[in-house]
Design a protein around this motif. Structure first.
Motif, PDB file in Angstrom:
ATOM      1  N   ALA A  57       0.875  -1.173   0.000  1.00 29.25           N
ATOM      2  CA  ALA A  57       0.000   0.000   0.000  1.00 29.25           C
ATOM      3  C   ALA A  57       0.907   1.216   0.000  1.00 29.25           C
ATOM      4  N   ARG A 101      -4.421  -5.462   0.668  1.00 34.13           N
ATOM      5  CA  ARG A 101      -4.831  -4.169   0.110  1.00 34.13           C
ATOM      6  C   ARG A 101      -5.189  -3.220   1.250  1.00 34.13           C
ATOM      7  N   ALA A 102      -4.919  -1.928   1.061  1.00 33.78           N
ATOM      8  CA  ALA A 102      -5.350  -0.922   2.034  1.00 33.78           C
ATOM      9  C   ALA A 102      -6.858  -0.767   1.961  1.00 33.78           C
ATOM     10  N   ASP A 103      -7.468  -0.465   3.116  1.00 31.38           N
ATOM     11  CA  ASP A 103      -8.919  -0.258   3.143  1.00 31.38           C
ATOM     12  C   ASP A 103      -9.234   1.240   3.193  1.00 31.38           C
ATOM     13  N   PHE A 108      -4.916  -1.858   6.672  1.00 29.35           N
ATOM     14  CA  PHE A 108      -4.369  -2.745   5.655  1.00 29.35           C
ATOM     15  C   PHE A 108      -4.782  -4.170   5.968  1.00 29.35           C
ATOM     16  N   TRP A 109      -5.400  -4.834   4.987  1.00 26.71           N
ATOM     17  CA  TRP A 109      -5.779  -6.237   5.112  1.00 26.71           C
ATOM     18  C   TRP A 109      -4.738  -7.088   4.404  1.00 26.71           C
ATOM     19  N   ARG A 126      -6.200  -7.693   9.705  1.00 26.73           N
ATOM     20  CA  ARG A 126      -6.251  -6.254   9.457  1.00 26.73           C
ATOM     21  C   ARG A 126      -5.266  -5.563  10.381  1.00 26.73           C
ATOM     22  N   PHE A 284      -2.420   3.827   3.086  1.00 21.89           N
ATOM     23  CA  PHE A 284      -2.321   3.278   4.434  1.00 21.89           C
ATOM     24  C   PHE A 284      -1.881   4.396   5.362  1.00 21.89           C
TER      25      PHE A 284
END
Length: 291
Positions: A57, A101-103, A108-109, A126, A284
């Motif tokens: 991210a 992936r960043a949420d 970040f997951w 997460r 992120f």
């Protein structure tokens, strides 16, 4: 989709368009490399890594979060220096990171899996505000981590089961309910790999073994396919100055001599201009003071 970068990856993954740098980054997981390509200048990077890394991210122009087989790291693009953030199954030598992936909340997951894709050996975590918490466990091959445009839900897949799940999220980005089956790709004879959502909330899912990225509506209906001349498509990303270019990584892993002869471009990065309307991936947030 057309060939964009002709460097071959054993297991290309983790495609990420860095919106501040105008640069596409991706990984060769088992080849232990970080690659990038700046379309405007033609500049490329091919950075050797000390362990397998799989997802990233962006934090700001010069810093990225990178997920490896043992942890999450702050990476300085300009100096190449890694700074440790948190361990990720560090004491489990049989697992590594996979899709991540960043949420939209700045977390970040990241998924983990067995290095030999052992049954139910993986999990999804997460990382947010300095804490790493489990989102789901007993997953064989975690993939397709992405998020609804309106922050209402997240998605993830177990490629081994060919199931894509949807999970409701609360106002802080944490699961508010148990994951539910969203699309059973097994019914279509397909295997979901990496995924993202575009500006309208449509999912774009790479299909391992089928050489394509397929569009999936927010209602779970499969739509248009975007084909490429490599069977193992792995991770899509939207990029370009207007986010209408679709990129996708591929892999040579598991392909024998005959299959590679039929698909000699396997393992390379592909792109399609004007494929759809994407959007910048969220940053992120390493420090809440940066938000």
């Amino acid at each position: 989709m057309d060939l964009f970068d002709d460097r071959t990856c054993k297991l290309g993954e983790g495609a990420l368009w860095h919106p501040l740098r105008g640069e596409i980054f991706w990984f060769d997981i088992t080849g232990k490399r970080l690659l990038s390509h700046h379309p405007a200048s033609g500049h490329t990077r091919d950075v050797p890594l000390t362990e397998m890394c799989s997802a990233a991210a962006w934090i700001d122009r010069d810093r990225m979060l990178i997920a490896s087989e043992t942890g999450l790291w702050e990476y300085d693009v300009t100096t190449g220096v890694f700074g440790h953030l948190v361990d990720l199954e560090k004491d489990c030598a049989s697992t590594r990171s996979n899709d991540g992936r960043a949420d939209p909340w700045g977390g970040f997951w990241i998924g983990t899996m067995g290095k030999q894709a052992e049954h139910k050996a993986g999990a999804i975590y997460r990382y947010a505000e300095g804490a790493l918490r489990t989102i789901a466990d007993r997953i064989s091959i975690p993939n397709a981590i992405c998020f609804d445009h309106d922050r209402g839900c997240g998605y993830f897949a177990d490629t081994a089961k060919a199931h894509l799940y949807r999970v409701a999220l609360d106002a802080a980005g944490w699961p508010a309910a148990e994951p539910e089956l969203f699309v059973d790709f097994a019914e279509h004879g397909l295997s979901p790999d990496g995924a993202l959502t575009d500006a309208s909330g449509t999912l774009w899912v790479a299909l391992w073994g089928a050489g394509a990225v397929v569009e999936v509506s927010p209602e779970g209906v499969l739509g248009a396919r975007h084909d490429m001349p490599a069977p193992h498509s792995t991770c899509p990303a939207f990029g370009g100055p207007d986010f209408t270019t679709l990129y996708c990584t591929t892999a040579t892993q598991g392909l024998g001599p005959d299959a590679l002869a039929e698909a000699p471009l396997s393992g390379k990065l592909f792109a399609q201009l004007g494929a759809g309307q994407g959007r910048a991936e969220p940053a992120f947030i390493l420090d809440r003071g940066d938000a």
